[in-house]
Scaffold this motif. Structure first.
Motif, PDB file in Angstrom:
ATOM      1  N   VAL A  12     -82.221  94.693 -11.999  1.00 52.24           N
ATOM      2  CA  VAL A  12     -82.347  96.144 -12.108  1.00 52.24           C
ATOM      3  C   VAL A  12     -80.971  96.800 -12.108  1.00 52.24           C
ATOM      4  O   VAL A  12     -80.709  97.730 -12.882  1.00 52.24           O
ATOM      5  CB  VAL A  12     -83.214  96.700 -10.954  1.00 52.24           C
ATOM      6  CG1 VAL A  12     -83.176  98.229 -10.941  1.00 52.24           C
ATOM      7  CG2 VAL A  12     -84.652  96.219 -11.079  1.00 52.24           C
ATOM      8  N   THR A  13     -80.080  96.314 -11.247  1.00 52.12           N
ATOM      9  CA  THR A  13     -78.717  96.856 -11.196  1.00 52.12           C
ATOM     10  C   THR A  13     -78.006  96.679 -12.528  1.00 52.12           C
ATOM     11  O   THR A  13     -77.323  97.591 -13.015  1.00 52.12           O
ATOM     12  CB  THR A  13     -77.910  96.161 -10.082  1.00 52.12           C
ATOM     13  OG1 THR A  13     -78.580  96.319  -8.829  1.00 52.12           O
ATOM     14  CG2 THR A  13     -76.507  96.746  -9.982  1.00 52.12           C
ATOM     15  N   LEU A  14     -78.166  95.512 -13.125  1.00 54.28           N
ATOM     16  CA  LEU A  14     -77.556  95.247 -14.423  1.00 54.28           C
ATOM     17  C   LEU A  14     -78.106  96.192 -15.491  1.00 54.28           C
ATOM     18  O   LEU A  14     -77.344  96.777 -16.273  1.00 54.28           O
ATOM     19  CB  LEU A  14     -77.812  93.793 -14.827  1.00 54.28           C
ATOM     20  CG  LEU A  14     -77.275  93.332 -16.180  1.00 54.28           C
ATOM     21  CD1 LEU A  14     -75.765  93.491 -16.239  1.00 54.28           C
ATOM     22  CD2 LEU A  14     -77.676  91.877 -16.448  1.00 54.28           C
ATOM     23  N   ILE A  15     -79.403  96.377 -15.519  1.00 54.28           N
ATOM     24  CA  ILE A  15     -80.032  97.256 -16.516  1.00 54.28           C
ATOM     25  C   ILE A  15     -79.604  98.705 -16.311  1.00 54.28           C
ATOM     26  O   ILE A  15     -79.254  99.417 -17.270  1.00 54.28           O
ATOM     27  CB  ILE A  15     -81.565  97.131 -16.439  1.00 54.28           C
ATOM     28  CG1 ILE A  15     -81.999  95.726 -16.870  1.00 54.28           C
ATOM     29  CG2 ILE A  15     -82.243  98.192 -17.310  1.00 54.28           C
ATOM     30  CD1 ILE A  15     -83.473  95.455 -16.676  1.00 54.28           C
ATOM     31  N   VAL A  16     -79.607  99.164 -15.052  1.00 56.69           N
ATOM     32  CA  VAL A  16     -79.205 100.544 -14.749  1.00 56.69           C
ATOM     33  C   VAL A  16     -77.752 100.771 -15.150  1.00 56.69           C
ATOM     34  O   VAL A  16     -77.406 101.814 -15.720  1.00 56.69           O
ATOM     35  CB  VAL A  16     -79.405 100.839 -13.245  1.00 56.69           C
ATOM     36  CG1 VAL A  16     -78.736 102.160 -12.859  1.00 56.69           C
ATOM     37  CG2 VAL A  16     -80.882 100.886 -12.900  1.00 56.69           C
ATOM     38  N   GLY A  17     -76.904  99.786 -14.878  1.00 52.35           N
ATOM     39  CA  GLY A  17     -75.500  99.912 -15.251  1.00 52.35           C
ATOM     40  C   GLY A  17     -75.295  99.989 -16.753  1.00 52.35           C
ATOM     41  O   GLY A  17     -74.479 100.780 -17.242  1.00 52.35           O
ATOM     42  N   ILE A  64     -75.943 105.055  -8.532  1.00 47.77           N
ATOM     43  CA  ILE A  64     -75.561 105.904  -9.664  1.00 47.77           C
ATOM     44  C   ILE A  64     -75.709 107.373  -9.296  1.00 47.77           C
ATOM     45  O   ILE A  64     -74.837 108.200  -9.593  1.00 47.77           O
ATOM     46  CB  ILE A  64     -76.429 105.572 -10.893  1.00 47.77           C
ATOM     47  CG1 ILE A  64     -76.167 104.134 -11.367  1.00 47.77           C
ATOM     48  CG2 ILE A  64     -76.171 106.561 -12.016  1.00 47.77           C
ATOM     49  CD1 ILE A  64     -74.786 103.896 -11.915  1.00 47.77           C
ATOM     50  N   PHE A  65     -76.811 107.701  -8.624  1.00 50.51           N
ATOM     51  CA  PHE A  65     -77.075 109.100  -8.259  1.00 50.51           C
ATOM     52  C   PHE A  65     -76.012 109.617  -7.290  1.00 50.51           C
ATOM     53  O   PHE A  65     -75.499 110.734  -7.448  1.00 50.51           O
ATOM     54  CB  PHE A  65     -78.458 109.202  -7.628  1.00 50.51           C
ATOM     55  CG  PHE A  65     -78.816 110.594  -7.169  1.00 50.51           C
ATOM     56  CD1 PHE A  65     -79.201 111.566  -8.076  1.00 50.51           C
ATOM     57  CD2 PHE A  65     -78.750 110.923  -5.813  1.00 50.51           C
ATOM     58  CE1 PHE A  65     -79.514 112.848  -7.651  1.00 50.51           C
ATOM     59  CE2 PHE A  65     -79.074 112.196  -5.383  1.00 50.51           C
ATOM     60  CZ  PHE A  65     -79.453 113.168  -6.304  1.00 50.51           C
ATOM     61  N   THR A  66     -75.668 108.797  -6.295  1.00 52.61           N
ATOM     62  CA  THR A  66     -74.662 109.208  -5.315  1.00 52.61           C
ATOM     63  C   THR A  66     -73.316 109.452  -5.974  1.00 52.61           C
ATOM     64  O   THR A  66     -72.617 110.431  -5.673  1.00 52.61           O
ATOM     65  CB  THR A  66     -74.517 108.132  -4.225  1.00 52.61           C
ATOM     66  OG1 THR A  66     -75.781 107.920  -3.594  1.00 52.61           O
ATOM     67  CG2 THR A  66     -73.499 108.558  -3.180  1.00 52.61           C
ATOM     68  N   GLN A  67     -72.940 108.584  -6.882  1.00 56.35           N
ATOM     69  CA  GLN A  67     -71.666 108.727  -7.584  1.00 56.35           C
ATOM     70  C   GLN A  67     -71.646 109.991  -8.433  1.00 56.35           C
ATOM     71  O   GLN A  67     -70.587 110.599  -8.632  1.00 56.35           O
ATOM     72  CB  GLN A  67     -71.409 107.500  -8.460  1.00 56.35           C
ATOM     73  CG  GLN A  67     -70.072 107.467  -9.151  1.00 56.35           C
ATOM     74  CD  GLN A  67     -68.899 107.270  -8.209  1.00 56.35           C
ATOM     75  OE1 GLN A  67     -69.082 106.998  -7.034  1.00 56.35           O
ATOM     76  NE2 GLN A  67     -67.685 107.417  -8.719  1.00 56.35           N
ATOM     77  N   ALA A  68     -72.831 110.394  -8.913  1.00 55.48           N
ATOM     78  CA  ALA A  68     -72.900 111.562  -9.792  1.00 55.48           C
ATOM     79  C   ALA A  68     -72.850 112.884  -9.027  1.00 55.48           C
ATOM     80  O   ALA A  68     -72.313 113.874  -9.527  1.00 55.48           O
ATOM     81  CB  ALA A  68     -74.179 111.500 -10.631  1.00 55.48           C
ATOM     82  N   VAL A  69     -73.405 112.915  -7.820  1.00 56.02           N
ATOM     83  CA  VAL A  69     -73.538 114.187  -7.098  1.00 56.02           C
ATOM     84  C   VAL A  69     -72.500 114.370  -5.998  1.00 56.02           C
ATOM     85  O   VAL A  69     -72.323 115.482  -5.496  1.00 56.02           O
ATOM     86  CB  VAL A  69     -74.951 114.322  -6.483  1.00 56.02           C
ATOM     87  CG1 VAL A  69     -76.009 114.253  -7.572  1.00 56.02           C
ATOM     88  CG2 VAL A  69     -75.198 113.252  -5.419  1.00 56.02           C
ATOM     89  N   VAL A  70     -71.815 113.291  -5.604  1.00 54.85           N
ATOM     90  CA  VAL A  70     -70.862 113.399  -4.512  1.00 54.85           C
ATOM     91  C   VAL A  70     -69.629 114.184  -4.957  1.00 54.85           C
ATOM     92  O   VAL A  70     -69.326 114.279  -6.154  1.00 54.85           O
ATOM     93  CB  VAL A  70     -70.457 111.984  -4.017  1.00 54.85           C
ATOM     94  CG1 VAL A  70     -69.496 111.309  -4.995  1.00 54.85           C
ATOM     95  CG2 VAL A  70     -69.869 112.043  -2.612  1.00 54.85           C
ATOM     96  N   THR A  71     -68.933 114.753  -3.982  1.00 54.76           N
ATOM     97  CA  THR A  71     -67.719 115.511  -4.305  1.00 54.76           C
ATOM     98  C   THR A  71     -66.645 114.574  -4.850  1.00 54.76           C
ATOM     99  O   THR A  71     -66.707 113.357  -4.671  1.00 54.76           O
ATOM    100  CB  THR A  71     -67.184 116.223  -3.049  1.00 54.76           C
ATOM    101  OG1 THR A  71     -66.873 115.246  -2.046  1.00 54.76           O
ATOM    102  CG2 THR A  71     -68.231 117.188  -2.496  1.00 54.76           C
ATOM    103  N   PHE A  75     -77.505 101.043 -19.024  1.00 49.84           N
ATOM    104  CA  PHE A  75     -78.027 102.316 -19.528  1.00 49.84           C
ATOM    105  C   PHE A  75     -77.125 103.486 -19.133  1.00 49.84           C
ATOM    106  O   PHE A  75     -77.100 104.504 -19.820  1.00 49.84           O
ATOM    107  CB  PHE A  75     -79.444 102.555 -19.008  1.00 49.84           C
ATOM    108  CG  PHE A  75     -80.507 101.964 -19.874  1.00 49.84           C
ATOM    109  CD1 PHE A  75     -80.984 102.635 -20.999  1.00 49.84           C
ATOM    110  CD2 PHE A  75     -81.039 100.724 -19.593  1.00 49.84           C
ATOM    111  CE1 PHE A  75     -81.966 102.087 -21.813  1.00 49.84           C
ATOM    112  CE2 PHE A  75     -82.026 100.158 -20.393  1.00 49.84           C
ATOM    113  CZ  PHE A  75     -82.487 100.846 -21.511  1.00 49.84           C
ATOM    114  N   SER A  76     -76.393 103.331 -18.032  1.00 50.01           N
ATOM    115  CA  SER A  76     -75.515 104.413 -17.562  1.00 50.01           C
ATOM    116  C   SER A  76     -74.139 104.345 -18.206  1.00 50.01           C
ATOM    117  O   SER A  76     -73.312 105.238 -17.986  1.00 50.01           O
ATOM    118  CB  SER A  76     -75.369 104.344 -16.040  1.00 50.01           C
ATOM    119  OG  SER A  76     -76.631 104.455 -15.406  1.00 50.01           O
ATOM    120  N   GLY A  77     -73.887 103.275 -18.971  1.00 50.27           N
ATOM    121  CA  GLY A  77     -72.598 103.154 -19.635  1.00 50.27           C
ATOM    122  C   GLY A  77     -71.459 102.796 -18.701  1.00 50.27           C
ATOM    123  O   GLY A  77     -70.303 103.155 -18.949  1.00 50.27           O
TER     124      GLY A  77
END
Length: 271
Positions: A123-128, A34-41, A130-132
């Motif tokens: 954890v992946t399911l929960i993070v997904g 999630i973090f990589t997808q958010a900060v990458v160009t 919560f991230s919508g």
């Protein structure tokens, strides 16, 4: 007997802080995705980043970074504890060979690796959620679970020889952790289809039908036969290493002294 040894290892794990390190580490792949997808160009972002893409990214991060390190760390630590806690000299005089002890610990760690896979999936399911992240359906849930569990087991098989080698002497398992990290990280740079099929870390991805195209810029799938052969070699190599393994010289001396002491007369000192 072996089931009892595995149960004993799990009882020990519940009292060790190393298990908490594993749980924390196995939560990072999804968060990192999630973090990589958010900060990458914008050019580097994955188009249509849905739940399927999230599971794939989490699996890729697990296989190339987290699983090899965590599995080797905990597996090596379980074996090394017998040296550091000075319990090996008490175990060896009873009818449990060092090889059988190692097999029991490796089987316990194999079971734990699959459980870690299920934990990382959760954890992946929960993070997904919560991230919508969109795109959640029964097919994605089933495929994600099947691939995560299978790849967890195959990644563990890939690093088994490293764990077996690091069990030969006390205190060297951290060297095995470094080797496992390099083993996993190097997989990112293997483009050739034959090498990808034969490289044990990547073999599990091929067996489970995981699409590496997004992460390795490749379109040709790996060779299933070569991948199965590579994982089989890892299992055979591990079995040979365990069968040829013997406790360190210090542990052997402790065993000899304890055995010799059984035959000394009262008041007689051993040499």
């Amino acid at each position: 007997m072996m089931l009892r040894m595995i149960k004993t290892e799990f009882e020990k794990l519940k009292r060790l802080h190393i298990l908490l390190i594993g749980l924390i580490g196995m939560a990072f792949p999804a968060i990192l995705s999630i973090f990589t997808q958010a900060v990458v160009t914008e050019e580097g972002k994955v188009e249509n980043f849905d739940f399927s893409a999230l599971f794939n990214s989490s699996i890729w991060n697990n296989v190339t970074i987290f699983m090899p390190v965590i599995f080797t760390l905990i597996g090596g630590y379980l074996i090394n504890r017998e040296y550091t806690d000075n319990t090996l000299k008490n175990i060896l005089p009873v009818p449990v060979s060092f090889q059988r002890l190692l097999f029991g610990k490796l089987l316990a760690m194999g079971t734990l690796s699959v459980l870690f896979g299920f934990y990382s999936y959760t954890v992946t399911l929960i993070v997904g959620l919560f991230s919508g992240i969109p795109g959640l359906n029964a097919g994605v849930l089933f495929t994600g679970l099947l691939q995560m569990l299978g790849i967890s087991l195959f990644t563990y098989i890939a690093v088994l020889p490293i764990i077996a080698v690091s069990s030969r002497k006390p205190g060297i398992f951290m060297g095995g952790v470094i080797a496992a990290f390099l083993f996993g990280y190097s997989a990112m740079f293997i483009k050739n289809v034959t090498m990808r099929s034969l490289y044990p870390i990547l073999s599990g991805l091929t067996v489970m039908g995981f699409d590496t195209g997004t992460f390795m810029n490749t379109t040709e799938p790996g060779n299933l036969t070569l991948s199965i052969a590579a994982l089989t070699v890892m299992l055979v190599l591990t079995a040979v290493l365990v069968m040829l393994a013997y406790p360190s010289q210090a542990a052997s001396k402790s065993k000899k002294h304890k055995t010799a002491g059984m035959f000394l007369r009262p008041g007689q000192k051993g040499r």
